[in-house]
Design a protein around this motif. Structure first.
Motif, PDB file in Angstrom:
ATOM      1  N   TYR A  45       3.651   2.849  -9.067  1.00 22.50           N
ATOM      2  CA  TYR A  45       2.613   2.701 -10.076  1.00 22.50           C
ATOM      3  C   TYR A  45       1.486   3.710  -9.871  1.00 22.50           C
ATOM      4  O   TYR A  45       0.344   3.469 -10.259  1.00 22.50           O
ATOM      5  N   LEU A  46       1.804   4.834  -9.292  1.00 21.41           N
ATOM      6  CA  LEU A  46       0.863   5.923  -9.102  1.00 21.41           C
ATOM      7  C   LEU A  46       0.297   6.339 -10.459  1.00 21.41           C
ATOM      8  O   LEU A  46       1.032   6.487 -11.425  1.00 21.41           O
ATOM      9  N   GLY A  52       0.793  -1.214   0.000  1.00 24.39           N
ATOM     10  CA  GLY A  52       0.000   0.000   0.000  1.00 24.39           C
ATOM     11  C   GLY A  52       0.831   1.274   0.000  1.00 24.39           C
ATOM     12  O   GLY A  52       0.314   2.350  -0.255  1.00 24.39           O
ATOM     13  N   SER A  53       2.133   1.145   0.253  1.00 22.86           N
ATOM     14  CA  SER A  53       2.957   2.350   0.330  1.00 22.86           C
ATOM     15  C   SER A  53       3.777   2.600  -0.929  1.00 22.86           C
ATOM     16  O   SER A  53       4.497   3.586  -1.011  1.00 22.86           O
ATOM     17  N   SER A  54       3.687   1.746  -1.914  1.00 22.78           N
ATOM     18  CA  SER A  54       4.477   1.914  -3.123  1.00 22.78           C
ATOM     19  C   SER A  54       3.882   2.987  -4.025  1.00 22.78           C
ATOM     20  O   SER A  54       2.704   2.958  -4.358  1.00 22.78           O
ATOM     21  N   VAL A  55       4.711   3.938  -4.420  1.00 21.57           N
ATOM     22  CA  VAL A  55       4.264   4.986  -5.336  1.00 21.57           C
ATOM     23  C   VAL A  55       4.747   4.729  -6.757  1.00 21.57           C
ATOM     24  O   VAL A  55       4.576   5.566  -7.637  1.00 21.57           O
ATOM     25  N   LEU A  57      10.850   8.500  -3.166  1.00 19.20           N
ATOM     26  CA  LEU A  57      10.057   7.452  -2.522  1.00 19.20           C
ATOM     27  C   LEU A  57      10.266   6.095  -3.199  1.00 19.20           C
ATOM     28  O   LEU A  57      10.374   5.064  -2.531  1.00 19.20           O
ATOM     29  N   MET A  58      10.321   6.093  -4.528  1.00 13.42           N
ATOM     30  CA  MET A  58      10.554   4.832  -5.242  1.00 13.42           C
ATOM     31  C   MET A  58      11.914   4.255  -4.896  1.00 13.42           C
ATOM     32  O   MET A  58      12.040   3.046  -4.673  1.00 13.42           O
ATOM     33  N   ALA A  59      12.937   5.100  -4.873  1.00 13.42           N
ATOM     34  CA  ALA A  59      14.287   4.610  -4.565  1.00 13.42           C
ATOM     35  C   ALA A  59      14.313   3.971  -3.174  1.00 13.42           C
ATOM     36  O   ALA A  59      14.866   2.881  -2.991  1.00 13.42           O
ATOM     37  N   GLY A  60      13.699   4.629  -2.211  1.00 10.85           N
ATOM     38  CA  GLY A  60      13.665   4.069  -0.862  1.00 10.85           C
ATOM     39  C   GLY A  60      12.856   2.789  -0.777  1.00 10.85           C
ATOM     40  O   GLY A  60      13.254   1.825  -0.108  1.00 10.85           O
ATOM     41  N   SER A 104       1.063   9.159 -13.057  1.00 16.84           N
ATOM     42  CA  SER A 104       2.398   9.247 -12.486  1.00 16.84           C
ATOM     43  C   SER A 104       3.031  10.595 -12.814  1.00 16.84           C
ATOM     44  O   SER A 104       2.677  11.243 -13.797  1.00 16.84           O
ATOM     45  N   HIS A 105       3.985  10.983 -11.987  1.00 18.10           N
ATOM     46  CA  HIS A 105       4.759  12.196 -12.243  1.00 18.10           C
ATOM     47  C   HIS A 105       5.991  11.897 -13.090  1.00 18.10           C
ATOM     48  O   HIS A 105       6.696  12.814 -13.488  1.00 18.10           O
ATOM     49  N   VAL A 106       6.245  10.612 -13.325  1.00 20.73           N
ATOM     50  CA  VAL A 106       7.399  10.190 -14.131  1.00 20.73           C
ATOM     51  C   VAL A 106       6.934   9.212 -15.203  1.00 20.73           C
ATOM     52  O   VAL A 106       5.894   8.573 -15.073  1.00 20.73           O
ATOM     53  N   THR A 107       7.719   9.097 -16.256  1.00 18.67           N
ATOM     54  CA  THR A 107       7.399   8.155 -17.325  1.00 18.67           C
ATOM     55  C   THR A 107       7.816   6.743 -16.926  1.00 18.67           C
ATOM     56  O   THR A 107       8.580   6.544 -15.974  1.00 18.67           O
ATOM     57  N   VAL A 108       7.350   5.771 -17.677  1.00 23.20           N
ATOM     58  CA  VAL A 108       7.755   4.382 -17.440  1.00 23.20           C
ATOM     59  C   VAL A 108       9.271   4.262 -17.596  1.00 23.20           C
ATOM     60  O   VAL A 108       9.937   3.600 -16.793  1.00 23.20           O
TER      61      VAL A 108
END
Length: 152
Positions: free
Chosen positions: A19-20, A14-17, A120-123, A23-27
């Motif tokens: 696949y938001l 539930g905390s993974s961003v 957040l993804m890196a962490g 998204s604010h970033v591209t694939v």
């Protein structure tokens, strides 16, 4: 493994961003960062899954996939837009911080929300690496891809 305790599984997933949506970033941005994060953590389990499921969709070629493990941000295989992402993964891995110079470059390339999502993804995937490596998870049959052999 986390499904043994549904509470652990739900809190973790539930905390993974990553696949938001939207998204604010591209694939591609997501995958360049996450391949480098998981490679630097020596997490073949997650790295191989990401290559299998997302490398083609992200437009990553074999040279870039190899560079995610053995290159650095100056590797000639990376596109100019990939380089700040590789630098981010490397600086976070090495220092758990972001230098002023990299911060300036990130701000020139990404929105504040995108930078937060990248951090957040890196962490999150560093945590994935701790779990997969700590549990000594083997590569997934048929989809897990090992790190490439190092070229001399």
């Amino acid at each position: 493994m986390l499904a043994r305790d549904e509470r652990l599984l739900l809190r973790f997933t539930g905390s993974s961003v990553s696949y938001l949506e939207p998204s604010h970033v591209t694939v591609r941005q997501r995958e360049v960062l996450l391949l480098r994060v998981t490679a630097r953590c020596r997490c073949a389990y997650e790295w191989g899954m990401r290559v299998h499921y997302f490398a083609e969709q992200a437009g990553l070629n074999e040279t870039q996939i190899y560079a995610s493990v053995y290159g650095d941000a100056d590797d000639p295989g990376w596109l100019p837009d990939d380089k700040p992402l590789v630098r981010l993964a490397d600086e976070l891995h090495d220092t758990i911080s972001v230098s002023d110079a990299l911060w300036t470059d990130l701000c020139a390339a990404f929105s504040e929300e995108a930078i937060l999502q990248l951090l957040l993804m890196a962490g999150n995937y560093r945590t994935v690496a701790c779990l997969a490596n700590g549990l000594q998870l083997p590569l997934e049959p048929k989809v897990g891809r090992p790190f490439p052999a190092r070229k001399h």
